[in-house]
Design a protein around this motif. Sequence first.
Motif, mmCIF file in Angstrom:
data_model
loop_
_atom_site.group_PDB
_atom_site.id
_atom_site.type_symbol
_atom_site.label_atom_id
_atom_site.label_comp_id
_atom_site.label_asym_id
_atom_site.label_seq_id
_atom_site.Cartn_x
_atom_site.Cartn_y
_atom_site.Cartn_z
ATOM 1 N N PHE A 1 -0.606 -15.650 0.379
ATOM 2 C CA PHE A 1 -1.417 -14.474 0.694
ATOM 3 C C PHE A 1 -0.585 -13.243 0.392
ATOM 4 N N ALA A 2 -1.234 -12.205 -0.126
ATOM 5 C CA ALA A 2 -0.520 -10.962 -0.416
ATOM 6 C C ALA A 2 -1.448 -9.775 -0.237
ATOM 7 N N THR A 3 -0.895 -8.687 0.237
ATOM 8 C CA THR A 3 -1.617 -7.423 0.232
ATOM 9 C C THR A 3 -1.038 -6.536 -0.855
ATOM 10 N N ILE A 4 -1.840 -5.610 -1.340
ATOM 11 C CA ILE A 4 -1.391 -4.639 -2.322
ATOM 12 C C ILE A 4 -1.557 -3.264 -1.685
ATOM 13 N N ARG A 5 -0.445 -2.610 -1.466
ATOM 14 C CA ARG A 5 -0.445 -1.334 -0.734
ATOM 15 C C ARG A 5 -1.173 -0.255 -1.524
ATOM 16 N N GLY A 6 -2.104 0.412 -0.856
ATOM 17 C CA GLY A 6 -2.833 1.508 -1.471
ATOM 18 C C GLY A 6 -3.930 1.077 -2.422
ATOM 19 N N ALA A 7 -4.310 -0.200 -2.370
ATOM 20 C CA ALA A 7 -5.285 -0.712 -3.343
ATOM 21 C C ALA A 7 -6.674 -0.838 -2.736
ATOM 22 N N SER A 8 -7.654 -0.797 -3.613
ATOM 23 C CA SER A 8 -9.061 -0.862 -3.238
ATOM 24 C C SER A 8 -9.573 -2.296 -3.276
ATOM 25 N N HIS A 9 -10.869 -2.444 -3.084
ATOM 26 C CA HIS A 9 -11.537 -3.739 -3.224
ATOM 27 C C HIS A 9 -11.280 -4.310 -4.615
ATOM 28 N N GLU A 10 -11.267 -3.462 -5.618
ATOM 29 C CA GLU A 10 -10.924 -3.852 -6.984
ATOM 30 C C GLU A 10 -9.481 -3.429 -7.231
ATOM 31 N N VAL A 11 -8.569 -4.297 -6.896
ATOM 32 C CA VAL A 11 -7.141 -3.968 -6.850
ATOM 33 C C VAL A 11 -6.611 -3.352 -8.140
ATOM 34 N N PRO A 12 -6.849 -3.957 -9.327
ATOM 35 C CA PRO A 12 -6.246 -3.413 -10.550
ATOM 36 C C PRO A 12 -6.777 -2.031 -10.924
ATOM 37 N N PHE A 13 -7.949 -1.668 -10.423
ATOM 38 C CA PHE A 13 -8.504 -0.350 -10.702
ATOM 39 C C PHE A 13 -7.656 0.743 -10.059
ATOM 40 N N SER A 14 -7.261 0.548 -8.807
ATOM 41 C CA SER A 14 -6.568 1.611 -8.076
ATOM 42 C C SER A 14 -5.056 1.456 -8.046
ATOM 43 N N GLN A 15 -4.557 0.228 -8.247
ATOM 44 C CA GLN A 15 -3.108 -0.006 -8.281
ATOM 45 C C GLN A 15 -2.764 -0.899 -9.469
ATOM 46 N N PRO A 16 -2.899 -0.371 -10.678
ATOM 47 C CA PRO A 16 -2.691 -1.204 -11.877
ATOM 48 C C PRO A 16 -1.281 -1.756 -12.018
#
Length: 463
Positions: free
Chosen positions: A428-443
């Motif tokens: 399991f991992a979280t992506i800090r500062g990311a949205s529902h669509e992770v690569p869109f907001s934190q590429p």
Amino acid sequence: MNFLSWVAIAAVVAVLIQISSSSENQETPSEAVKIIELPGQPKVNFQQFSGYITVDEKQDRALFYYLVESEIEPASKPLVLWLNGGPGCSSIGAGAFSEHGPFRPSGDILVRNEYSWNKEANMLYLETPAGVGFSYSANSSYYKVVDDEMTARDNFVFLQRWFAKFPEYKNRGFFIAGESYAGHYVPQLALLIVQSNKDKQFNLKGIALGNPLLEFTTDFNSRAMFLWSHGLITDSTYVAFTSVCNFTRYVSESFRFSVSSVCVGVMDQVSREVSQYVDQYDVTLDVCLSSLQAQSKALTRPQYEHKIDVCVRDETYIYLNRKHVQKALHARLVGVTNWSICSKVIHYKLLNLEIPTVPILCSLIQSGIRVMVYSGDQDSIIPLTGSRTLVHGLAKELGLNTTVTYRVWFAQKQVGGWTQVYGDILSFATIRGASHEVPFSQPERSLVLFNAFLEGKTLPTAL
């Protein structure tokens, strides 16, 4: 449909596919499906292909795909099938052109995505089910009965026939990834592959699920705590949203067209406090005002190189509806007048949302398939807390020991998020500062996570 039903249909699907695939063209891809150049794209050194795979001849039902080969040594890189959710939203419009594909629309041109996932893999984007994007069914009655079982079956038929056209990919590592309602699409497809894979026609290594719907109650009822903890709703509204009418109850009543007055009151209260000017897919991100004001022809957007283009979906809609773009993609519109990001014609069986897919993940892990669940931590639609709880419960059920305790991971000398690993097969991992669509907001951070997933490595521990 429950888990046992999925196991039961696997054998039937295998037989049907052996029959239906026998007449398929076994040749390597022809120039007819190669994309010479997309309108407005910069020069690139990798190949692109697109086209249709028929999944039901009698109903004339076909799924549209877009293949982007890896930038470097594609012959040595794995293949990743990407599925967006919805249910009923486009993997090409969202995944390829708004998230982690090689280009993003910007006015009349396409700009390069510096953090495209085809730096690490050959990316195959599939518009599914039929009726989504450029995929279609000539028999429109199909659109009235679309459900998880039909979608999984069609996706499986697509894969078998696609590999027949692209046989060079059969011996490479194969992964399936997706987000949101792909928490249903991906495990269900992977299960059919595992159950029908007697001749090793697929080389499935693992699946990755971003902000996925895995269990209706846990995932949806996490929303109240998320909104309250981020200051979007008041204490009194939080109490009402957890005790008077929680989100699971509201959604369940909506599916059955019987929303109670008490739930209407609570949801009106929540919506009023959150406001339409907060993107619930990323509560910290600005919204695209042109979308809210229905003024798509007068977009005002920041430059992609300096800031997230919050209007990229508007841009994508305009780009993919250009006739010369559709021609370059070898795409066509059947039964609809416009391409849309989410289907306006299919009537998905929404009660399928209430069916948990955690038991399927359990079966996949027992079969040796690696599973990663990751969450953008600014998403209130399917918050990280629900996903984290479900993954931990799954590990406990399987008797998997924690091999990496909950810790930060790094990308570009900053904290990229937090992670925990169970055994060598579930993470399991979280992506800090990311949205529902992770690569869109934190590429950048999503690319680091994607690379670790493909290589089966833990996320970086140092600056």
